[in-house]
Scaffold this motif. Structure first.
Motif, mmCIF file in Angstrom:
data_model
loop_
_atom_site.group_PDB
_atom_site.id
_atom_site.type_symbol
_atom_site.label_atom_id
_atom_site.label_comp_id
_atom_site.label_asym_id
_atom_site.label_seq_id
_atom_site.Cartn_x
_atom_site.Cartn_y
_atom_site.Cartn_z
ATOM 1 N N LYS A 206 8.463 -3.422 -1.797
ATOM 2 C CA LYS A 206 9.752 -3.892 -2.311
ATOM 3 C C LYS A 206 10.787 -3.878 -1.183
ATOM 4 N N ASN A 207 11.611 -4.900 -1.137
ATOM 5 C CA ASN A 207 12.680 -5.052 -0.132
ATOM 6 C C ASN A 207 12.153 -5.324 1.276
ATOM 7 N N SER A 208 10.852 -5.602 1.412
ATOM 8 C CA SER A 208 10.309 -5.936 2.729
ATOM 9 C C SER A 208 10.076 -7.438 2.819
ATOM 10 N N ASP A 209 10.317 -8.001 4.016
ATOM 11 C CA ASP A 209 10.066 -9.431 4.233
ATOM 12 C C ASP A 209 8.630 -9.692 4.663
ATOM 13 N N GLU A 210 7.984 -8.670 5.201
ATOM 14 C CA GLU A 210 6.639 -8.839 5.766
ATOM 15 C C GLU A 210 5.585 -8.164 4.882
ATOM 16 N N PHE A 211 4.375 -8.703 4.940
ATOM 17 C CA PHE A 211 3.241 -8.038 4.299
ATOM 18 C C PHE A 211 2.750 -6.902 5.195
ATOM 19 N N SER A 212 2.636 -5.700 4.636
ATOM 20 C CA SER A 212 2.076 -4.572 5.386
ATOM 21 C C SER A 212 0.574 -4.723 5.550
#
Length: 251
Positions: free
Chosen positions: A16-22
């Protein structure tokens, strides 16, 4: 026994709130007899991947099975056949080593006499017998790591997840831990392992996946990976070649 302990297909994780896929479209087959290293720089997605496989967090999309079981349908079964050794100590500091192990062993449904015997054998094997009745808060880092490992393996898991199992320990503790893990593997436990110790991984792992930016960059035995990269003499050379020299400090 299934030929593969773990089959991963198109696994993604975005926080959540991340632009990138981990974790970004990872697919892997992990054989039932492997010591499988998941290696990568800080922030590469190693811990996220292991956390999904061990049921601690949910994938955004994609799927995986463990010994043919799906976590959506067979989560309680999977929990009984896996062991997890997290990077942080998962022990109660004010309880003794034996009290901790009795508690964790009972969670896996081990019966009283069997559990006592398993604990005594494991404490002896890990050089902790004389500290069985000491509180964990009195233990050194290496002693805590060894006790943590016993707690995760009393039920003889089919799959063991290890996140940095030898970080911050002395040479003697490290050797005892690695020897114990190899014995578990020879007895039939598939081991999934992350570490920053590349020389340790080179000796310890039967197969390795190098990930960066949530994606897989290479898969193979340590020897295969070294042979694939021109002028590489060891796994560290391969790692730098694939992931670059840029610093990966994260806050």
């Amino acid at each position: 026994m299934a030929e593969n302990s773990i089959e991963i297909r198109n696994l993604y994780k975005k926080y959540k709130n991340s632009d990138e896929f981990s974790v970004n479209d990872i697919s892997l087959d992990i054989g039932s007899n492997e010591i499988y290293g998941i290696l990568g720089p800080n922030g590469a997605g190693k811990t996220t991947l292991i956390s999904m496989l061990s049921g601690l967090i949910q994938p955004t999309s994609g799927h995986f099975t463990i010994h043919g079981w799906s976590p959506q349908k067979n989560n309680s079964t999977i929990k009984q056949i896996i062991g997890i050794v997290p990077q942080e100590y998962a022990l109660y500091p004010t309880l003794t080593a034996k009290e901790n192990l009795m508690f964790f062993g009972s969670l896996y449904g081990l019966k009283h006499k069997t559990l006592h015997n398993s604990i005594d054998t494991a404490l002896e094997r890990m050089g902790l017998s004389k500290f069985a009745d000491k509180k964990i808060e009195q233990f050194s880092g290496g002693m805590k790591r060894r006790c943590n490992l016993i707690a995760a393996t009393l039920h003889q898991p089919k799959v063991l997840f290890l996140d940095e199992p030898t970080v911050g320990v002395d040479v003697q503790s490290k050797k005892v831990i690695i020897d114990y893990l190899q014995e578990l593997n020879h007895a039939g436990t598939c081991i999934i392992y992350t570490s920053h110790h590349l020389s340790e991984a080179e000796e310890f792992c039967t197969k390795i996946a190098i990930i960066d930016g949530g994606k897989i960059h290479a898969v193979g035995t340590p020897a295969d990976l070294i042979n694939r990269v021109p002028h590489a003499e060891n796994l560290e050379d391969v790692f730098i070649s694939l992931t670059g020299k840029e610093l990966r400090d994260v806050v």
